[in-house]
Design a protein around this motif. Structure first.
Motif, PDB file in Angstrom:
ATOM      1  N   MET A 298       0.850  -1.103   0.075  1.00 56.75           N
ATOM      2  CA  MET A 298       0.212   0.126  -0.081  1.00 56.75           C
ATOM      3  C   MET A 298       0.825   1.070   0.047  1.00 56.75           C
ATOM      4  N   GLU A 299       0.246   2.390  -0.513  1.00 57.56           N
ATOM      5  CA  GLU A 299       0.979   3.674  -0.579  1.00 57.56           C
ATOM      6  C   GLU A 299      -0.131   4.698  -0.176  1.00 57.56           C
ATOM      7  N   LEU A 300       0.334   5.995   0.196  1.00 58.62           N
ATOM      8  CA  LEU A 300      -0.287   7.138   0.400  1.00 58.62           C
ATOM      9  C   LEU A 300      -1.394   7.463  -1.203  1.00 58.62           C
TER      10      LEU A 300
ATOM     11  N   ILE B 255      -7.930   2.148  -9.044  1.00 59.65           N
ATOM     12  CA  ILE B 255      -7.368   1.873  -7.833  1.00 59.65           C
ATOM     13  C   ILE B 255      -8.245   1.418  -6.583  1.00 59.65           C
ATOM     14  N   TYR B 256      -7.578   0.503  -5.831  1.00 60.91           N
ATOM     15  CA  TYR B 256      -8.178  -0.107  -4.356  1.00 60.91           C
ATOM     16  C   TYR B 256      -7.944   0.845  -3.438  1.00 60.91           C
ATOM     17  N   GLU B 257      -8.772   1.300  -3.002  1.00 59.33           N
ATOM     18  CA  GLU B 257      -8.503   2.211  -1.412  1.00 59.33           C
ATOM     19  C   GLU B 257      -8.900   1.514  -0.362  1.00 59.33           C
ATOM     20  N   LEU B 258      -8.219   1.748   0.589  1.00 59.09           N
ATOM     21  CA  LEU B 258      -8.533   1.134   1.970  1.00 59.09           C
ATOM     22  C   LEU B 258      -9.508   1.864   2.587  1.00 59.09           C
ATOM     23  N   LYS B 259     -10.361   1.488   3.876  1.00 58.40           N
ATOM     24  CA  LYS B 259     -11.063   2.289   4.446  1.00 58.40           C
ATOM     25  C   LYS B 259     -10.160   2.912   5.488  1.00 58.40           C
ATOM     26  N   GLU B 260     -10.434   4.182   5.871  1.00 57.20           N
ATOM     27  CA  GLU B 260      -9.940   5.121   6.906  1.00 57.20           C
ATOM     28  C   GLU B 260     -10.528   4.915   8.273  1.00 57.20           C
ATOM     29  N   GLN B 261      -9.310   4.390   9.144  1.00 57.17           N
ATOM     30  CA  GLN B 261      -9.969   3.982  10.642  1.00 57.17           C
ATOM     31  C   GLN B 261      -9.227   4.699  11.637  1.00 57.17           C
TER      32      GLN B 261
ATOM     33  N   GLU C 123      -7.587   7.377  11.659  1.00 60.49           N
ATOM     34  CA  GLU C 123      -6.282   8.055  11.382  1.00 60.49           C
ATOM     35  C   GLU C 123      -6.554   8.715  10.191  1.00 60.49           C
TER      36      GLU C 123
ATOM     37  N   GLU D 170      -4.403   9.016   7.758  1.00 63.38           N
ATOM     38  CA  GLU D 170      -3.709   8.406   6.472  1.00 63.38           C
ATOM     39  C   GLU D 170      -4.704   7.926   5.320  1.00 63.38           C
TER      40      GLU D 170
ATOM     41  N   LEU E  44      -4.909   5.488   2.341  1.00 59.20           N
ATOM     42  CA  LEU E  44      -3.890   4.574   1.665  1.00 59.20           C
ATOM     43  C   LEU E  44      -4.887   3.748   0.441  1.00 59.20           C
TER      44      LEU E  44
ATOM     45  N   LEU F 155      -3.712   0.382  -2.405  1.00 55.72           N
ATOM     46  CA  LEU F 155      -3.199  -0.707  -2.937  1.00 55.72           C
ATOM     47  C   LEU F 155      -2.350  -0.178  -4.128  1.00 55.72           C
TER      48      LEU F 155
END
Lengths: 501, 501
Positions: free
Chosen positions: B80-82, B97-103, B105, B107, B109, B111
């Motif tokens: 993962m990257e910013l 682009i696959y994004e991650l859920k923000e939890q 924080e 940041e 992120l 994939l």
């Protein structure tokens, strides 16, 4: 040519330049501002630089070789799984799971938290009843990173699991044996392997008066005893879990116990404990396990340790954990100095596949996991201390020239050498300086440098330089491949001899 | 013992049992319902079974060997990257682009989408000005998966990049050479490598009257010509991009052109084109590149193809793409039959590092990427067709017994063999049937089986069975390691000879 006149000065200059330059890779790891944007890595993640990759690959190769020595094959699974698979498998740690944003679709995905639950999914989906497999892959935990201790949010696990219904303790003993073999081969200093049994812990909890529903969460609490002193764990038991102080203290009376196989007999004399069926089962298992471990020559590494609980919910039988004794928990040290500690672990999880299998198929499993990030950290530290510059790139022959307009001749030579299987490089400049070319060879520990110029071209020869000794010789062009092969063998023999001295 | 009396019957039975059983791994890949939950993989992802891992590791090893032959080291970056790093790097494809859920924080992120942007981040963050590195890792694109064509949402890239300012076309030629070397070594049937230049495309667009701001997005459109016929691409140019029909047709006049180095001279005679500075630069580059490729012995694989555009925004110079000619686009075939096509690609991206570097440092780069998933698909297909059962596990010696209560003797023997470096297995049951043990050896192509019973124990011997020939001999216990080593060499020699016949 310039080169023929003053070889000694060139050698001196190469040496001087080499000493003056540092590796640009290591220089600056700080985060850098780009206007208002910060160029940085996600929290708790790291890049692996080439020198670190070298260590990583050596460690992996040792581990894989050992897994293969015990007959395992390997699989790979995706880095993400459906959230429904991961939920309710990790107890209190489930909050650390990384979820993906849902986009347009109904699939809710998360990054894998370990390699064990994906293996259980694989076993069930493919209707497997027996398998011995290893799996090396990255897993993800949104934990508080302690990167100096080798704890990351993205980290590798190296797992070996034996799937299938077999006779008691035979696969269990082999898993412990494999951990010992790997740690011996990695030469990581003194270690011991703590062993316990989940059924024994459950029997102890019953005897001490703990309600059933607290068993799993209390295992997580006990598991903290390798990082946190007893009085703090005791407070957690009383204030958070609601245990009576005397219940907590009775538990402490048991979990302090540790020793060798004799402790099994000592516990058999505890009539309260042995009134519990689970305790008898556990002690029978452990007696057999210690017997098999003696046959496997690993008794001296083993400690029967009642404090060992393992955090994860899914364990059902024998559990084990390897600890580097040098880095064990010591209340005198501050947090950073604890450094490493637990370096491998695992246990039996007989019910995990059944829980998620659509036909509740019972497939008992046992597995181990090697904590390689901590091993990388130790190996990197050892290498830095030793001050040995290890060779990173594989190049064995460098094609150089001291004269202008020899780019195309260098290209032709490279083509010939690549076609003959040599690991070969040349400078990408049209007219590189000879000094720069020789310096590149020495810095990167390339074994041989071959040099071509107009006199060599005219004579149908090549000049060959042994980079380490700086000796040079002339080789006829038509014997090039053969002579280079012979010289590489000689140079490597000499390098091996030097290392042994 | 039973075994001594009827060896031939046992051999027959083993053979029969082996033929009747199929590999349980391959049997059922369907998704399975667990109550209301479905046990399945995320869309567009796959598991790798042990036989597929075997192929994967062989392909990787060939590729890595070639990358190392050209002097590259390797790095790894997080999966993962910013999000800020990935945004605005991929043009129209950014939506994949696959994004991650923000939890908890701040940041955000995602994939990684490829290995190139993370490399640019690595170069900038570590202030690198020259590097030759390879990187093998998984990347993620929320694309419409075409898994029969080897197109997944999680897939491997194998990248090789040359970072640094050098003389024109020297690194570029080596990248094309490396693709040819890898495809030759993988023996993937006929291929060709299309070559073009982004500056030439831009000059063509200018000459045909395309507005500057459409250049990059028009490259993506042109890039579809290997999958979609011209009339559909023409409609997209006119209706979506707003080009005049005559502009589209003038472009078609150019992009149909393909040929060898002679085409460069032909284009030099196009005075309208050569009025463009970019066209001159591109033709000079290409002339030099074709010259170097001749020195590298790869001219016969090369096509100068003006239709090649490459989808990604960041290319700035030479671009190339390898295509298996057998699987090339053919409008007569339906979508599934196109199967594979493009199998490697890359190009020069001189401005990517500069764009994200806080000090706008200019670090020119060129790289290539091998599309290994498609190669795996072809190799798996080849292996299925050939009907060769390749050996998956590494075990070379199996420790068996025909009698009851020999578990502990088998354990001792295994310990001895493991300590002597042999890849050794035994059954995990206390009293396994000899038939099952021999069947396991034959099914898994284990070279030698050693058998211990009470007579062998009494005589201080071991019975050794060559699994393939079923020949047996008696070995004194004290010569065991030495004799096994010798026999393994012989068995392997015979296997190699058999394969060559």
């Amino acid at each position: 040519a310039f080169y023929h006149v003053r070889p000694r000065q060139i050698n001196d200059t190469v040496t001087k330049l080499l000493n003056s330059k540092n590796d640009p890779l290591i220089k600056n790891k700080d985060n850098i501002r780009n206007n208002d944007k910060i160029l940085k890595l996600p929290r708790g993640t790291r890049d692996y630089h080439p020198n670190q990759m070298k260590i990583r690959e050596e460690v992996f190769s040792t581990i894989i070789n050992c897994f293969q020595q015990h007959g395992a094959n390997t699989i790979d699974t995706p880095i993400m799984e459906l959230i429904t698979l991961l939920k309710e498998k990790y107890g209190e740690d489930a909050k650390l799971i990384y979820e993906l944003k849902e986009q347009d679709e109904d699939e809710s995905l998360a990054l894998r938290y370990d390699l064990t639950v994906p293996l259980a999914r694989y076993i069930s989906q493919n209707k497997i009843s027996a398998m011995k497999r290893y799996h090396i892959g990255k897993v993800y935990r949104r934990d508080s990173p302690k990167m100096t201790r080798g704890r990351y949010r993205e980290f590798y696990q190296c797992d070996f699991d034996i799937v299938g219904a077999y006779d008691a303790m035979v696969p269990d003993a082999e898993c412990v044996k494999i951990i010992a073999e790997i740690l011996d081969k990695l030469a990581l200093e003194q270690y011991k392997i703590n062993i316990n049994h989940r059924k024994l812990l459950d029997a102890i909890f019953t005897v001490c008066g703990v309600p059933d529903k607290l068993f799993r969460s209390l295992s997580s609490t006990i598991d903290k005893l390798d990082k946190i002193p007893w009085d703090i764990v005791r407070n957690e038991m009383i204030n958070e879990k609601g245990l009576l102080p005397e219940t907590a203290d009775r538990i402490w009376g048991y979990v302090q116990m540790h020793g060798n196989a004799d402790l099994i007999n000592q516990l058999r004399n505890d009539s309260q404990l042995t009134s519990q069926k689970l305790a008898i089962e556990a002690l029978n298992d452990l007696e057999l396990l210690f017997r098999y471990l003696a046959l496997f020559n690993v008794t001296d590494k083993i400690v029967f340790n009642l404090k060992l609980a393992r955090g994860l919910d899914y364990y059902t039988g024998v559990i084990f954990e390897a600890v580097l004794t040098q880095y064990q928990y010591n209340p005198q040290l501050d947090d950073d100095q604890i450094a490493v500690g637990s370096i491998a672990g695992g246990g039996r999880y007989d019910e995990l596949v059944q829980k998620l299998d659509p036909k509740q198929r019972y497939v008992p499993c046992i597995g181990l996991s090697i904590g390689v990030e901590r091993i990388f950290a130790i190996k990197e530290h050892q290498l830095t201390e030793s001050k040995i510059q290890s060779k990173i790139i594989s190049t064995e022959i460098y094609v150089a020239s001291a004269e202008k307009n020899f780019l195309e001749e260098r290209m032709k030579l490279c083509t010939y050498l690549w076609e003959n299987g040599f690991k070969t490089e040349m400078a990408y400049k049209r007219n590189p300086k000879l000094l720069d070319q020789l310096q590149y060879c020495e810095k990167n520990q390339i074994e041989l440098c071959i040099i071509i110029g107009s006199s060599e071209l005219h004579d149908g020869t090549i000049k060959m330089r042994n980079v380490m000794t700086r000796e040079e010789s002339i080789i006829p062009r038509e014997q090039l491949a053969e002579q280079l092969r012979n010289h590489l063998i000689k140079v490597r023999q000499r390098l091996t001899e030097n290392k042994q001295q």
